[in-house]
Design an enzyme around this catalytic site. Sequence first.
Site, PDB file in Angstrom:
ATOM      1  N   PHE A  33      15.159   3.317   9.951  1.00  0.00           N
ATOM      2  CA  PHE A  33      13.524   2.996   9.759  1.00  0.00           C
ATOM      3  C   PHE A  33      12.872   4.240   9.660  1.00  0.00           C
ATOM      4  O   PHE A  33      12.856   4.873  10.857  1.00  0.00           O
ATOM      5  CB  PHE A  33      13.031   1.931  10.986  1.00  0.00           C
ATOM      6  CG  PHE A  33      11.775   1.432  10.473  1.00  0.00           C
ATOM      7  CD1 PHE A  33      11.972   0.368   9.697  1.00  0.00           C
ATOM      8  CD2 PHE A  33      10.904   1.892  10.431  1.00  0.00           C
ATOM      9  CE1 PHE A  33      10.685  -0.343   8.850  1.00  0.00           C
ATOM     10  CE2 PHE A  33       9.506   1.314   9.986  1.00  0.00           C
ATOM     11  CZ  PHE A  33       9.517   0.244   9.224  1.00  0.00           C
ATOM     12  N   ASP A  38      14.836  -1.713   0.010  1.00  0.00           N
ATOM     13  CA  ASP A  38      15.714  -1.793   0.944  1.00  0.00           C
ATOM     14  C   ASP A  38      16.771  -2.820   0.401  1.00  0.00           C
ATOM     15  O   ASP A  38      17.645  -2.400  -0.150  1.00  0.00           O
ATOM     16  CB  ASP A  38      15.054  -2.029   2.069  1.00  0.00           C
ATOM     17  CG  ASP A  38      15.831  -2.419   3.355  1.00  0.00           C
ATOM     18  OD1 ASP A  38      16.644  -1.821   3.659  1.00  0.00           O
ATOM     19  OD2 ASP A  38      15.076  -3.031   4.194  1.00  0.00           O
ATOM     20  N   LYS A  40       0.878  -1.190   0.153  1.00  0.00           N
ATOM     21  CA  LYS A  40       0.014   0.131   0.123  1.00  0.00           C
ATOM     22  C   LYS A  40       0.907   1.037  -0.038  1.00  0.00           C
ATOM     23  O   LYS A  40       0.323   2.481  -0.201  1.00  0.00           O
ATOM     24  CB  LYS A  40      -0.800   0.108   1.431  1.00  0.00           C
ATOM     25  CG  LYS A  40      -1.678  -1.142   1.516  1.00  0.00           C
ATOM     26  CD  LYS A  40      -2.244  -0.992   2.759  1.00  0.00           C
ATOM     27  CE  LYS A  40      -3.172  -2.425   3.253  1.00  0.00           C
ATOM     28  NZ  LYS A  40      -3.255  -2.832   4.469  1.00  0.00           N
ATOM     29  N   GLY A  41       2.081   1.203   0.478  1.00  0.00           N
ATOM     30  CA  GLY A  41       3.062   2.286   0.673  1.00  0.00           C
ATOM     31  C   GLY A  41       3.021   3.243  -0.432  1.00  0.00           C
ATOM     32  O   GLY A  41       3.151   4.191  -0.175  1.00  0.00           O
ATOM     33  N   ASP A  52       4.905   2.826   6.343  1.00  0.00           N
ATOM     34  CA  ASP A  52       4.304   2.398   7.722  1.00  0.00           C
ATOM     35  C   ASP A  52       5.130   1.702   8.774  1.00  0.00           C
ATOM     36  O   ASP A  52       6.258   1.114   8.499  1.00  0.00           O
ATOM     37  CB  ASP A  52       2.964   1.596   7.443  1.00  0.00           C
ATOM     38  CG  ASP A  52       3.296   0.155   7.045  1.00  0.00           C
ATOM     39  OD1 ASP A  52       4.308   0.044   6.400  1.00  0.00           O
ATOM     40  OD2 ASP A  52       3.148  -0.904   7.880  1.00  0.00           O
ATOM     41  N   GLU A  75       7.442   2.059  -6.354  1.00  0.00           N
ATOM     42  CA  GLU A  75       7.693   1.398  -5.154  1.00  0.00           C
ATOM     43  C   GLU A  75       7.687   2.706  -3.969  1.00  0.00           C
ATOM     44  O   GLU A  75       8.204   3.736  -4.469  1.00  0.00           O
ATOM     45  CB  GLU A  75       9.068   0.618  -4.953  1.00  0.00           C
ATOM     46  CG  GLU A  75       8.832  -0.829  -4.752  1.00  0.00           C
ATOM     47  CD  GLU A  75       8.207  -1.329  -3.819  1.00  0.00           C
ATOM     48  OE1 GLU A  75       7.593  -0.646  -3.033  1.00  0.00           O
ATOM     49  OE2 GLU A  75       8.356  -2.568  -3.418  1.00  0.00           O
ATOM     50  N   ASP A  76       7.618   2.096  -2.784  1.00  0.00           N
ATOM     51  CA  ASP A  76       7.777   3.273  -1.728  1.00  0.00           C
ATOM     52  C   ASP A  76       9.226   3.254  -1.324  1.00  0.00           C
ATOM     53  O   ASP A  76       9.865   4.391  -1.392  1.00  0.00           O
ATOM     54  CB  ASP A  76       6.943   2.918  -0.368  1.00  0.00           C
ATOM     55  CG  ASP A  76       7.045   1.449   0.132  1.00  0.00           C
ATOM     56  OD1 ASP A  76       7.735   0.872  -0.359  1.00  0.00           O
ATOM     57  OD2 ASP A  76       6.391   1.493   1.140  1.00  0.00           O
TER      58      ASP A  76
END
Length: 180
Positions: A151, A102, A42-43, A158, A98-99
């Site tokens: 983070f 990583d 959802k990000g 989120d 993409e949000d």
Amino acid sequence: MHEDLEKVLFTHDQIHRRIDELADEISRDYQGRELVLVTVLKGAVFFMTHLAESLRIPVRLDFLGIASFSPGRALPGVVRISKDLDQDIQGMDVMVIEDIVDTGLTLRYLLNVLSGRQPNSLVVCTFLDKSTRRLVEIPVRYRGFEIPDRFVVGFGLDYDQRYRTLPCVGILKSQVYQGR
Ligand code: IMP
């Protein structure tokens, strides 16, 4: 600033200015073509919405849901598609939105799946990039911001489904997740 943030990395205005720059670049690169924006739920929805409204080329929107096989991300990268695309992307110019990238393991899986559907082109556009954490090489064509190995939450990102609606991106205080 929200009380659970240690520091704001990017304000709402900085985010919007950067997304406008990205939209200019993408509009130039894809002039005369139509792009399918595949947003990973959802990000990335916040990022996609602001990017899409600033683009000056025709776009189609589609969404991919992914679910982790292991609760708590104990096995990063072990994911499956929980909501597939509605459209056939064969022969289309596709951009995965993409949000954050990583380790890159999630995107490696998604890119493998999507490239098997024979799009005309397939590139990655990510809002944030934690490239120092990368375990596998990912061809990131467009990135909003490079960030340190911390983070972060806000603007779609989120922690435990919270903080997505913060208008800025900030580093989450470690007490928030250590206290659980
Ligand atoms: P990767 O497979 O390690 O690249 O993980 C990507 C996913 O991990 C992202 O789509 C996010 O859901 C999550 N993630 C990684 N770092 C962060 C962060 O700093 N904040 C929020 N989510 C993150």
